[in-house]
Design an enzyme around this catalytic site. Structure first.
Site, PDB file in Angstrom:
ATOM      1  N   LYS A   1       7.276   1.243  16.199  1.00 57.79           N
ATOM      2  CA  LYS A   1       5.957   1.520  16.785  1.00 57.79           C
ATOM      3  C   LYS A   1       6.165   2.155  18.158  1.00 57.79           C
ATOM      4  CE  LYS A   1       3.406  -2.063  14.332  1.00 57.79           C
ATOM      5  NZ  LYS A   1       2.704  -1.192  13.370  1.00 57.79           N
TER       6      LYS A   1
ATOM      7  N   GLU B   1       5.683   5.350  13.961  1.00 59.64           N
ATOM      8  CA  GLU B   1       4.257   5.219  14.304  1.00 59.64           C
ATOM      9  C   GLU B   1       4.059   5.401  15.801  1.00 59.64           C
ATOM     10  OE1 GLU B   1       2.068   2.142  11.713  1.00 59.64           O
ATOM     11  OE2 GLU B   1       3.884   1.126  12.358  1.00 59.64           O
TER      12      GLU B   1
ATOM     13  N   HIS C   1       0.824  -1.225   0.000  1.00 55.36           N
ATOM     14  CA  HIS C   1       0.000   0.000   0.000  1.00 55.36           C
ATOM     15  C   HIS C   1       0.851   1.266   0.000  1.00 55.36           C
ATOM     16  CE1 HIS C   1       0.407   0.010   4.429  1.00 55.36           C
ATOM     17  NE2 HIS C   1       0.066   1.289   4.363  1.00 55.36           N
TER      18      HIS C   1
ATOM     19  N   HIS D   1       7.567  -2.272   2.599  1.00 53.42           N
ATOM     20  CA  HIS D   1       7.342  -0.858   2.289  1.00 53.42           C
ATOM     21  C   HIS D   1       8.628  -0.042   2.125  1.00 53.42           C
ATOM     22  CE1 HIS D   1       3.380  -2.062   3.313  1.00 53.42           C
ATOM     23  NE2 HIS D   1       3.455  -1.869   4.603  1.00 53.42           N
TER      24      HIS D   1
HETATM   25  C1  BG6 Z   1       1.238  -2.209   7.475  1.00 56.13           C
HETATM   26  C2  BG6 Z   1       1.903  -2.835   8.650  1.00 56.13           C
HETATM   27  O1  BG6 Z   1       1.644  -2.828   6.293  1.00 56.13           O
HETATM   28  O2  BG6 Z   1       1.556  -0.823   7.431  1.00 56.13           O
HETATM   29  C3  BG6 Z   1       1.478  -2.139   9.939  1.00 56.13           C
HETATM   30  O3  BG6 Z   1       1.574  -4.215   8.715  1.00 56.13           O
HETATM   31  C4  BG6 Z   1       1.708  -0.663   9.853  1.00 56.13           C
HETATM   32  O4  BG6 Z   1       2.154  -2.689  11.054  1.00 56.13           O
HETATM   33  C5  BG6 Z   1       1.135  -0.088   8.563  1.00 56.13           C
HETATM   34  O5  BG6 Z   1       1.110  -0.054  10.972  1.00 56.13           O
HETATM   35  C6  BG6 Z   1       1.566   1.360   8.380  1.00 56.13           C
HETATM   36  O6  BG6 Z   1       0.912   1.916   7.275  1.00 56.13           O
HETATM   37  P1  BG6 Z   1       0.612   3.467   7.200  1.00 56.13           P
HETATM   38  O7  BG6 Z   1       0.001   3.654   5.871  1.00 56.13           O
HETATM   39  O8  BG6 Z   1      -0.301   3.775   8.337  1.00 56.13           O
HETATM   40  O9  BG6 Z   1       1.938   4.167   7.357  1.00 56.13           O
END
Ligand code: BG6
Length: 489
Positions: free
Chosen positions: A342, A218, A180, A242
């Site tokens: 996190k 995060e 994503h 990512h």
């Molecule tokens: C996900 C992870 O792919 O991405 C999560 O599994 C994480 O642990 C998340 O919190 C973070 O995505 P974004 O878009 O909120 O930065």
């Protein structure tokens, strides 16, 4: 661009991903007229207590919670609700596929199908082989595409095995592996920024760039996902997918075109050039830590080990940082620093390109060390770009100050789509550029493999206080970089 009519079949339709991301994204696409009106959204689930009305109210509740604008008038909801269908049954049960076929029956030229496997990865193989056996992957009257979510395997070996399984039943061009992060506007902007402008290209190399920092910080903890996270940890959860994907977009050469495979060919070249981390020197290249209890936004939060379903002696890392080198002409010896964690003080995601210092500091009498120029692509909290320069402070003095040319993405005046909206739209259009190809996934596992191996050994994990950015030993991997880690608070 409106996609052709399609049966959008969601396996795992009662799950969290469907509720939070997929349904709101589809509703937004519907709102923008990107979904052909006679498309169908077919939920597939196992629990026999579901029925059509329950599915309708489930979708309504999801939209109310996550995208209320999409149903703010009766007509909008009416037209979404007519798209909804439901198929009940187990994904290993052949009769379920018969019922699904009935629900997918083409009408008004709707012959295409997108199968979204929003189910635990251990079920991917069963689902794709059953789809194949039931003939639902036959492309003679329209496209058949499969969308899957990470994790794609749990290490290099299992990722290769998964790719092999898919190859048995479908062509690579039918598989859409979601990352994503690639759907985020700010990440796509990187490509436009790099390849639609000429001014930065001459600087985009080892001659001018000291190092690159890619950070995702995060504030949330492990939430309800301990079962998965205990095995994954931050390295696999975020870096293997990512952050490494984002790195490839910073580092790749200009593709021959914007075609999905042309872009992915360039990304794979970057991944293949990543220097292997020597297994006996992992500590020089990687740092891990786990959050202890602490305070975030004035609230006490528990230690990772005290979270529900976490082993009280767990050594899963909730923070990971990695230093990678890309051994090619453009990037030789330029560190790429990737970090994520996190329960850090702020939610920030950014890509920072830090430039080298001028060869001679003419202003040493004012500032012993000139702050380095930095170009920062912000993904969160606010999408945009910031260029940090040194400038003269106005007035009759000889002071310097840091000038931030700050261009929020919102300046362009349009509304950014959510990552899932972009990705679903692309999957329906058959655009593959924002999806990871099998070889990219395998290369990313190769890159993190020595670190995963070293971190499996019994060893002590260090701790950081939840809400603090004070990570033990984090500076060890900054060796060879000018300056320090960017402050994300
Ligand atoms: C996900 C992870 O792919 O991405 C999560 O599994 C994480 O642990 C998340 O919190 C973070 O995505 P974004 O878009 O909120 O930065």
């Amino acid at each position: 661009l409106q996609a052709d009519p399609c049966n959008i079949v969601i396996f795992g339709a009662s799950g969290d991903l469907t509720r939070r991301k997929l349904l709101p994204a589809l509703a937004r696409m519907h709102h923008w007229n990107l979904l052909a009106p006679n498309s169908r959204i077919i939920g597939v689930m196992r629990d026999p207590s579901w029925h059509a009305e329950r599915w309708q109210s489930y979708v309504h509740a999801s939209l109310e919670e996550f995208h209320p604008d999409s149903i703010n008038d009766d007509a909008s909801w009416q037209s979404i609700s007519t798209m909804l269908e439901l198929t009940i049954g187990d994904l290993t049960d052949a009769s379920m596929y018969q019922r699904l076929r009935e629900n997918m029956k083409s009408s008004n030229g709707r012959t295409n199908a997108l199968f979204y496997l929003a189910i635990p990865p251990q079920w991917y193989e069963s689902a794709v082989s059953a789809l194949h056996q039931s003939g639902l992957l036959d492309e003679s009257d329209g496209f058949r595409r499969i969308v899957i979510e990470k994790p794609f395997g749990s290490d290099l070996e299992s990722a290769c095995a998964l790719n092999l399984t898919f190859r048995e039943y479908v062509k690579e061009s039918q598989v859409y592996r979601i990352d994503h992060y690639l759907g985020k506007e700010g990440v796509q902007n990187l490509m436009v920024f790099r390849f639609a402008n000429t001014v930065f290209e001459p600087l985009w190399n080892r001659n001018y760039i000291d190092h690159v920092q890619i950070s995702v910080s995060e504030t949330i903890g492990v939430e309800y996902r301990a079962d998965y996270y205990e095995k994954a940890g931050a390295l696999v959860d975020m870096i293997q997918s990512h952050l490494i994907q984002v790195m490839t977009l910073v580092a790749m050469e200009a593709p021959v075109s914007l075609d999905g495979n042309a872009i992915r060919d360039e990304k794979v070249k970057v991944l293949k050039s990543v220097r292997a981390i020597p297994s006996d020197q992992v500590d020089r290249f990687a740092v891990r830590a786990q959050y202890a209890g602490g305070t975030i936004d004035g609230k006490r939060v528990p230690a990772y080990r005290d979270e529900p379903d976490v082993d009280p002696a767990s050594t899963a890392e909730t923070f990971a940082a990695l230093k990678l080198y890309i051994d090619n002409w453009r990037w030789q010896d330029v560190p790429f620093l990737l970090r994520t964690g996190k329960r850090l003080p702020e939610r920030v995601s950014e890509i920072a390109i830090r430039f080298k210092q001028p060869p001679k500091n003419l202003f040493a009498h004012i500032k012993e060390h000139l702050p380095q120029n930095e170009l920062v692509f912000r993904l969160h909290p606010e999408e945009g770009m910031i260029f940090l320069l040194n400038a003269k402070q106005p007035g009759l003095n000889d002071q310097l100050h840091k000038l931030a040319l700050d261009a929020p993405y919102a300046m362009t005046g349009s509304d950014s789509p959510e990552a899932y909206e972009t990705l679903l739209h692309d999957a329906l259009l058959g655009e593959t550029a924002l999806f990871s190809r099998a070889d990219e996934v395998e290369e990313s596992w190769r890159i993190v493999a020595p670190v995963m191996e070293a971190w499996k050994q019994p060893g002590s994990i260090r701790f950081y206080e939840a809400g603090s950015s004070d990570i033990p030993d984090i500076d060890t991997i900054m060796e060879g970089c000018i300056g320090c880690w960017r402050d994300l608070s």
